[in-house]
Design a protein around this motif. Sequence first.
Motif, PDB file in Angstrom:
ATOM      1  N   ASN A  23     -14.450  11.805  13.642  1.00 31.72           N
ATOM      2  CA  ASN A  23     -15.091  11.003  12.604  1.00 31.72           C
ATOM      3  C   ASN A  23     -13.981  10.367  11.751  1.00 31.72           C
ATOM      4  O   ASN A  23     -13.526  10.935  10.761  1.00 31.72           O
ATOM      5  CB  ASN A  23     -15.998  11.891  11.754  1.00 31.72           C
ATOM      6  N   ILE A  24     -13.543   9.184  12.168  1.00 31.94           N
ATOM      7  CA  ILE A  24     -12.374   8.558  11.547  1.00 31.94           C
ATOM      8  C   ILE A  24     -12.781   7.879  10.238  1.00 31.94           C
ATOM      9  O   ILE A  24     -13.693   7.047  10.209  1.00 31.94           O
ATOM     10  CB  ILE A  24     -11.743   7.513  12.504  1.00 31.94           C
ATOM     11  N   THR A  25     -12.085   8.246   9.161  1.00 34.08           N
ATOM     12  CA  THR A  25     -12.369   7.644   7.857  1.00 34.08           C
ATOM     13  C   THR A  25     -11.295   6.634   7.434  1.00 34.08           C
ATOM     14  O   THR A  25     -11.528   5.821   6.544  1.00 34.08           O
ATOM     15  CB  THR A  25     -12.481   8.731   6.771  1.00 34.08           C
ATOM     16  N   GLN A  26     -10.121   6.706   8.072  1.00 31.11           N
ATOM     17  CA  GLN A  26      -9.054   5.738   7.781  1.00 31.11           C
ATOM     18  C   GLN A  26      -8.235   5.533   9.034  1.00 31.11           C
ATOM     19  O   GLN A  26      -7.989   6.471   9.806  1.00 31.11           O
ATOM     20  CB  GLN A  26      -8.135   6.268   6.673  1.00 31.11           C
ATOM     21  N   PHE A  27      -7.801   4.287   9.234  1.00 32.79           N
ATOM     22  CA  PHE A  27      -6.984   3.932  10.407  1.00 32.79           C
ATOM     23  C   PHE A  27      -6.018   2.848   9.962  1.00 32.79           C
ATOM     24  O   PHE A  27      -6.429   1.748   9.602  1.00 32.79           O
ATOM     25  CB  PHE A  27      -7.902   3.431  11.526  1.00 32.79           C
ATOM     26  N   LYS A  28      -4.729   3.162   9.927  1.00 31.45           N
ATOM     27  CA  LYS A  28      -3.778   2.160   9.425  1.00 31.45           C
ATOM     28  C   LYS A  28      -2.433   2.324  10.133  1.00 31.45           C
ATOM     29  O   LYS A  28      -2.099   3.423  10.620  1.00 31.45           O
ATOM     30  CB  LYS A  28      -3.602   2.299   7.913  1.00 31.45           C
ATOM     31  N   PRO A  29      -1.638   1.256  10.199  1.00 27.87           N
ATOM     32  CA  PRO A  29      -0.321   1.358  10.847  1.00 27.87           C
ATOM     33  C   PRO A  29       0.547   2.400  10.138  1.00 27.87           C
ATOM     34  O   PRO A  29       0.566   2.473   8.900  1.00 27.87           O
ATOM     35  CB  PRO A  29       0.275  -0.042  10.674  1.00 27.87           C
ATOM     36  N   ALA A  30       1.229   3.218  10.925  1.00 26.77           N
ATOM     37  CA  ALA A  30       2.174   4.190  10.355  1.00 26.77           C
ATOM     38  C   ALA A  30       3.588   3.649  10.472  1.00 26.77           C
ATOM     39  O   ALA A  30       4.379   3.726   9.546  1.00 26.77           O
ATOM     40  CB  ALA A  30       2.051   5.530  11.067  1.00 26.77           C
ATOM     41  N   SER A  31       3.930   3.114  11.650  1.00 27.41           N
ATOM     42  CA  SER A  31       5.255   2.515  11.851  1.00 27.41           C
ATOM     43  C   SER A  31       5.278   1.868  13.216  1.00 27.41           C
ATOM     44  O   SER A  31       4.405   2.084  14.049  1.00 27.41           O
ATOM     45  CB  SER A  31       6.358   3.580  11.763  1.00 27.41           C
ATOM     46  N   SER A  32       6.311   1.070  13.422  1.00 27.84           N
ATOM     47  CA  SER A  32       6.602   0.595  14.772  1.00 27.84           C
ATOM     48  C   SER A  32       8.068   0.922  15.003  1.00 27.84           C
ATOM     49  O   SER A  32       8.794   1.241  14.060  1.00 27.84           O
ATOM     50  CB  SER A  32       6.366  -0.911  14.882  1.00 27.84           C
ATOM     51  N   ASP A  33       8.524   0.895  16.245  1.00 27.10           N
ATOM     52  CA  ASP A  33       9.938   1.161  16.461  1.00 27.10           C
ATOM     53  C   ASP A  33      10.538   0.022  17.259  1.00 27.10           C
ATOM     54  O   ASP A  33       9.943  -1.035  17.426  1.00 27.10           O
ATOM     55  CB  ASP A  33      10.173   2.547  17.083  1.00 27.10           C
ATOM     56  N   ALA A  34      11.761   0.247  17.744  1.00 31.28           N
ATOM     57  CA  ALA A  34      12.489  -0.828  18.402  1.00 31.28           C
ATOM     58  C   ALA A  34      11.986  -1.102  19.814  1.00 31.28           C
ATOM     59  O   ALA A  34      12.478  -1.992  20.476  1.00 31.28           O
ATOM     60  CB  ALA A  34      13.981  -0.489  18.419  1.00 31.28           C
ATOM     61  N   SER A  35      11.008  -0.342  20.259  1.00 33.34           N
ATOM     62  CA  SER A  35      10.416  -0.570  21.585  1.00 33.34           C
ATOM     63  C   SER A  35       9.085  -1.295  21.403  1.00 33.34           C
ATOM     64  O   SER A  35       8.808  -1.877  20.364  1.00 33.34           O
ATOM     65  CB  SER A  35      10.198   0.769  22.284  1.00 33.34           C
ATOM     66  N   PHE A  36       8.245  -1.230  22.415  1.00 35.75           N
ATOM     67  CA  PHE A  36       6.907  -1.822  22.330  1.00 35.75           C
ATOM     68  C   PHE A  36       5.881  -0.809  21.814  1.00 35.75           C
ATOM     69  O   PHE A  36       4.690  -1.119  21.746  1.00 35.75           O
ATOM     70  CB  PHE A  36       6.475  -2.350  23.704  1.00 35.75           C
ATOM     71  N   ARG A  37       6.331   0.399  21.467  1.00 35.75           N
ATOM     72  CA  ARG A  37       5.404   1.407  20.942  1.00 35.75           C
ATOM     73  C   ARG A  37       5.017   1.081  19.493  1.00 35.75           C
ATOM     74  O   ARG A  37       5.833   0.566  18.730  1.00 35.75           O
ATOM     75  CB  ARG A  37       6.053   2.800  20.974  1.00 35.75           C
ATOM     76  N   ARG A  38       3.787   1.439  19.149  1.00 36.82           N
ATOM     77  CA  ARG A  38       3.331   1.376  17.757  1.00 36.82           C
ATOM     78  C   ARG A  38       2.723   2.729  17.394  1.00 36.82           C
ATOM     79  O   ARG A  38       2.299   3.478  18.276  1.00 36.82           O
ATOM     80  CB  ARG A  38       2.267   0.297  17.568  1.00 36.82           C
ATOM     81  N   TYR A  39       2.661   2.991  16.100  1.00 35.86           N
ATOM     82  CA  TYR A  39       2.091   4.252  15.628  1.00 35.86           C
ATOM     83  C   TYR A  39       1.069   3.963  14.531  1.00 35.86           C
ATOM     84  O   TYR A  39       1.293   3.106  13.675  1.00 35.86           O
ATOM     85  CB  TYR A  39       3.195   5.173  15.093  1.00 35.86           C
ATOM     86  N   PHE A  40      -0.040   4.696  14.575  1.00 31.63           N
ATOM     87  CA  PHE A  40      -1.095   4.558  13.565  1.00 31.63           C
ATOM     88  C   PHE A  40      -1.377   5.928  12.956  1.00 31.63           C
ATOM     89  O   PHE A  40      -1.308   6.951  13.645  1.00 31.63           O
ATOM     90  CB  PHE A  40      -2.373   4.004  14.189  1.00 31.63           C
ATOM     91  N   ARG A  41      -1.684   5.929  11.668  1.00 32.13           N
ATOM     92  CA  ARG A  41      -2.112   7.170  11.006  1.00 32.13           C
ATOM     93  C   ARG A  41      -3.629   7.123  10.876  1.00 32.13           C
ATOM     94  O   ARG A  41      -4.180   6.138  10.389  1.00 32.13           O
ATOM     95  CB  ARG A  41      -1.437   7.313   9.645  1.00 32.13           C
ATOM     96  N   VAL A  42      -4.270   8.193  11.363  1.00 35.38           N
ATOM     97  CA  VAL A  42      -5.731   8.261  11.287  1.00 35.38           C
ATOM     98  C   VAL A  42      -6.147   9.463  10.452  1.00 35.38           C
ATOM     99  O   VAL A  42      -5.508  10.516  10.496  1.00 35.38           O
ATOM    100  CB  VAL A  42      -6.383   8.317  12.695  1.00 35.38           C
ATOM    101  N   HIS A  43      -7.199   9.275   9.681  1.00 34.41           N
ATOM    102  CA  HIS A  43      -7.729  10.342   8.824  1.00 34.41           C
ATOM    103  C   HIS A  43      -9.092  10.776   9.347  1.00 34.41           C
ATOM    104  O   HIS A  43      -9.937   9.939   9.662  1.00 34.41           O
ATOM    105  CB  HIS A  43      -7.898   9.828   7.378  1.00 34.41           C
ATOM    106  N   GLN A  44      -9.263  12.074   9.418  1.00 31.74           N
ATOM    107  CA  GLN A  44     -10.591  12.632   9.678  1.00 31.74           C
ATOM    108  C   GLN A  44     -10.812  13.734   8.656  1.00 31.74           C
ATOM    109  O   GLN A  44     -10.152  14.770   8.703  1.00 31.74           O
ATOM    110  CB  GLN A  44     -10.694  13.219  11.094  1.00 31.74           C
ATOM    111  N   GLN A  45     -11.715  13.502   7.717  1.00 32.00           N
ATOM    112  CA  GLN A  45     -11.900  14.412   6.582  1.00 32.00           C
ATOM    113  C   GLN A  45     -10.544  14.733   5.935  1.00 32.00           C
ATOM    114  O   GLN A  45      -9.840  13.836   5.518  1.00 32.00           O
ATOM    115  CB  GLN A  45     -12.646  15.683   7.010  1.00 32.00           C
TER     116      GLN A  45
END
Length: 335
Positions: A23-45
Amino acid sequence: MITASDDREKAILHWLTNDLQLNITQFKPASSDASFRRYFRVHQQQDTYIVMDAPPDKEDTAPFIKVAQLFSQAQVNVPQIIQQHTEQGFLLLEDFGSECLLDKLNEQTADALYKDALNSLLVLQSNIDIKNCDLPRYDANLLQLELNLFSDWFLSQQCNLTLSAAEQAMLTTSNELLIASALQQVQVCVHRDYHSRNLMHISINNPGIIDFQDAVIGPITYDAVSLLRDCYISWSDAQIENSLKPYYQKLVQAQLITCDYPQFKRDFDLMGIQRHLKAIGIFSRLNIRDGKSGYLKDIPRTLNYVITISANYPELQDFHQFLVNKVLPASQRAL
C-alpha cells in the motif's frame, strides 16, 4: 495521488501494488548514479524502501544480487534485497536513508567516520575468500582499459589534445608502471567504488555500503585510496595519514599484508593515480556521451591529486611534467 512520469515508473508501481500487494503512500526519486540505474524511495505506512530500476537492455541486476549475497554473508553491511523482479530489472531494497558519508564529513568528524569506513573495509577484505567468491579479476587488461579512458575521453575528446609519439610512449611507460604496481600487491575482494557517496551514514553498524555490483578481486590499496583520496572531497596529507596508518597496522595484525609502511604508501599512491586517471576519463565520458555535465566540476580536484602525487616519484617525472605543462593548461581551457 501517486503519479508515474514514464513507463518504467508505471511498471514499478504496478509491481509494488499489484504483485507485492504494498500500500504505497509515497513514491519519489531517491537518486540516480553514473549508470542507467535509478533509485526511488517508497513509503508504506511507517516503512520506507528503495526500489532499484535497472533497465534490462542496459543494466544487469545479476551482479548486484550476487555481490549483495556475498557481502552480506561476510558480515559487510549492505542493503537487504527484499523482493526482486529480474526480468524487468526491479529490486526492492532495505532503505539506508538519504545521508551519505559526504554529507557528514568535516574536520571534527573525519577521524571517526573514516575509522568506521576503514573498519568495514577490513571486514570485507578479511571475510571474503577470493578463491571461492567467483568474482572477476582486476587483471592487466582491465587496468589498461581503465587507463585508456583518460587518453580517449579526457585528453583526446574533452581537451582536444593530440599527443606526439614521444608523449604517447611516455604515457605507455607510466601506465606500465602503474599496472605493475597494482598487480604485485596482495589481492583481495575490492568494492571498486568505495567513496563518500557510496557509504551511507546510519545509526547502527555504520556505514551502510551501496553500489557494490562492480566488485572484483584486485589490489589491497584500491578501496582505501578511493575513500581517502575521494574524487568528491579532499583532505590534507596529515588527515590522510591519520586514517591510513592505523588501517595499515590493522592489515598487518590481520596478516593480510607483510610489507613495510613506505612500500604500502607507495602502493597506495600509485594505485590512486591509476584510479584517478580512470575517474577523469569517466567524468569526461559522462559529459560527452551521456550529457551529464555535473561531473566536470570534480575533474580539477581529481587531476590535482595526480599532479601532486606524481611529483613525489622520480620514475613519474616525465609524466608529471607532461601533466603540468600540457594537460593542466588544456584542461583549464576545456572545463
